[in-house]
Design an enzyme around this catalytic site. Structure first.
Site, PDB file in Angstrom:
ATOM      1  N   ALA A  34       0.805  -1.231   0.000  1.00  0.00           N
ATOM      2  CA  ALA A  34       0.000   0.000   0.000  1.00  0.00           C
ATOM      3  C   ALA A  34       0.844   1.289   0.000  1.00  0.00           C
ATOM      4  O   ALA A  34       0.609   2.164  -0.842  1.00  0.00           O
ATOM      5  CB  ALA A  34      -0.984  -0.036   1.166  1.00  0.00           C
ATOM      6  N   ASP A 205      -3.410  -2.663   4.438  1.00  0.00           N
ATOM      7  CA  ASP A 205      -3.762  -1.928   3.221  1.00  0.00           C
ATOM      8  C   ASP A 205      -4.716  -0.784   3.499  1.00  0.00           C
ATOM      9  O   ASP A 205      -4.746   0.204   2.772  1.00  0.00           O
ATOM     10  CB  ASP A 205      -4.355  -2.869   2.171  1.00  0.00           C
ATOM     11  CG  ASP A 205      -3.233  -3.408   1.327  1.00  0.00           C
ATOM     12  OD1 ASP A 205      -2.511  -4.305   1.812  1.00  0.00           O
ATOM     13  OD2 ASP A 205      -3.034  -2.896   0.204  1.00  0.00           O
ATOM     14  N   ASN A 215      -5.793  -6.466   5.031  1.00  0.00           N
ATOM     15  CA  ASN A 215      -4.424  -6.802   4.616  1.00  0.00           C
ATOM     16  C   ASN A 215      -4.519  -8.054   3.745  1.00  0.00           C
ATOM     17  O   ASN A 215      -5.597  -8.639   3.565  1.00  0.00           O
ATOM     18  CB  ASN A 215      -3.514  -7.009   5.835  1.00  0.00           C
ATOM     19  CG  ASN A 215      -2.040  -7.064   5.450  1.00  0.00           C
ATOM     20  OD1 ASN A 215      -1.557  -6.223   4.703  1.00  0.00           O
ATOM     21  ND2 ASN A 215      -1.325  -8.061   5.928  1.00  0.00           N
TER      22      ASN A 215
HETATM   23  O1  MRU Z   1      -1.331  -7.214  -3.162  1.00  0.00           O
HETATM   24  P1  MRU Z   1      -0.181  -6.546  -2.483  1.00  0.00           P
HETATM   25  O2  MRU Z   1       1.103  -7.290  -2.626  1.00  0.00           O
HETATM   26  O3  MRU Z   1      -0.049  -5.083  -2.857  1.00  0.00           O
HETATM   27  O4  MRU Z   1      -0.572  -6.596  -0.944  1.00  0.00           O
HETATM   28  C1  MRU Z   1       0.300  -6.035  -0.002  1.00  0.00           C
HETATM   29  C2  MRU Z   1      -0.086  -6.262   1.402  1.00  0.00           C
HETATM   30  O5  MRU Z   1      -1.091  -6.858   1.710  1.00  0.00           O
HETATM   31  C3  MRU Z   1       0.786  -5.636   2.423  1.00  0.00           C
HETATM   32  O6  MRU Z   1       0.814  -6.393   3.602  1.00  0.00           O
HETATM   33  C4  MRU Z   1       0.255  -4.232   2.752  1.00  0.00           C
HETATM   34  O7  MRU Z   1       0.119  -3.470   1.593  1.00  0.00           O
HETATM   35  C5  MRU Z   1       1.111  -3.527   3.701  1.00  0.00           C
HETATM   36  S1  MRU Z   1       2.660  -3.107   2.999  1.00  0.00           S
HETATM   37  C6  MRU Z   1       3.497  -2.190   4.109  1.00  0.00           C
END
Ligand code: MRU
Length: 313
Positions: A34, A205, A215
């Site tokens: 995110a 997220d 998340n």
């Molecule tokens: O689909 P993604 O890889 O973008 O998902 C990312 C996550 O779920 C992370 O845990 C979240 O964005 C936190 S990143 C600091």
């Protein structure tokens, strides 16, 4: 930006010079996590102004890429406001990114205290430097604790279907020589039930006003396991991930991705022809399962979320 699709075997830089290319990079997960998505969006807004592209069209395109990552919407709004207030587009985007990077550094410092010397930490997905431009959210305390000389061990959920744990978190930890092991997502209960995990730290997220948060799919299961086995479950996030317009987790839009991500591993089809798949990319963990939220300002319980405290500037 680092092309995260190519890691861990190939280190490639993806150049985006138009808002279309930025939108593609976010949607196709060249850049992911995110806060990194927010950073890419911030530069997308700046690039569209520098290129004299129609701003509304450019921001709409960027906003339609990934619906769950709260940072995306926050970044576009925030950077647009700074530019409207007279700041240079590139300065506005740089200031946005510098702020989240500094918050992630502080999250590391704050969260490191939660990890005991000799501690075993479980994390899900990739919430490291790749996901946040630098330091990480969930990985920042692990990094900071290791830098402070603590012995620790990381259980890294593989994180099907995109395998962010296997490909990206393990890459970051291996680069820093932090001891860890990748485990199948379904193995977390085995290790937690045997008392081999001291705490769970994940990223987010989107965090709602009441502390419910979204998340990567599979996070909720880890929170239930942590509660059942009475180990602490922490979520770490910069201010840009909080969405005070959402009252509870039921309001978070959940991204559904292509079923192919489940049916295939890379180019290789695992499932029989004719099989179908469902692919929600995120789940919602209720605040009642959260021990604490690690922010740059300190560790707060979900009922202590205060919009004034968490403002970016
Ligand atoms: O689909 P993604 O890889 O973008 O998902 C990312 C996550 O779920 C992370 O845990 C979240 O964005 C936190 S990143 C600091």
């Amino acid at each position: 930006m680092i092309d995260q699709r190519a890691l861990p075997h190939t280190f490639e830089i993806f150049r985006a010079e138009t808002s279309d290319e930025i939108a593609f990079a976010i949607k196709d997960m060249v850049v992911r996590g995110a806060p990194s998505i927010g950073a890419a969006a911030a530069y997308g807004v700046a690039i569209s102004i520098i290129n004299a592209e129609p701003l509304d069209q450019a921001t709409n395109k960027i906003l339609q890429t990934r619906p769950t990552a709260g940072d995306l919407f926050f970044a576009v709004r925030n950077v647009s406001e700074m530019i409207e207030a007279g700041m240079d587009p590139d300065m506005a985007a740089n200031q946005y990114v510098d702020t989240i990077v500094e918050q992630c550094r502080a999250i590391g410092e704050v969260g490191a205290e939660l990890i005991p010397d000799g501690g075993n930490v479980l994390t899900h997905c990739n919430a490291g430097a790749l996901a946040t431009v630098d330091h990480g959210t969930a990985l920042a305390p692990i990094r900071a604790a290791a830098e402070a000389g603590k012995e620790l061990f990381g259980f890294v959920d593989e994180t099907r279907p995109r395998l962010q744990g296997t490909r990206l978190t393990a890459w970051e930890l291996a680069n820093e020589e932090i001891p860890h092991a990748i485990i199948a997502d379904s193995a977390a209960g085995y290790y937690i039930s045997r008392g081999e995990v001291d705490l769970v730290i994940v990223g987010a997220d989107r965090i709602c006003e009441n502390g419910d948060f979204a998340n990567k799919i599979g996070t909720y299961t880890k929170a239930v396991l942590a509660k059942t086995h009475e180990i602490p479950f922490y979520v770490a996030a910069p201010a840009s991930t909080f969405d005070f317009d959402l009252k509870s987790g039921a309001d978070i839009p959940i991204e559904e991705r292509d079923p192919k991500e489940v049916l295939f591993v890379g180019e290789y089809r695992l499932a029989p022809e004719g099989a179908e798949a469902l692919n929600p990319s995120f789940d919602v963990t209720p605040a009642s399962l959260v021990t604490g939220i690690i922010t740059d300002k300190g560790i707060i319980s979900p009922d202590e979320i205060d919009p004034d405290e968490l403002r970016m500037y």
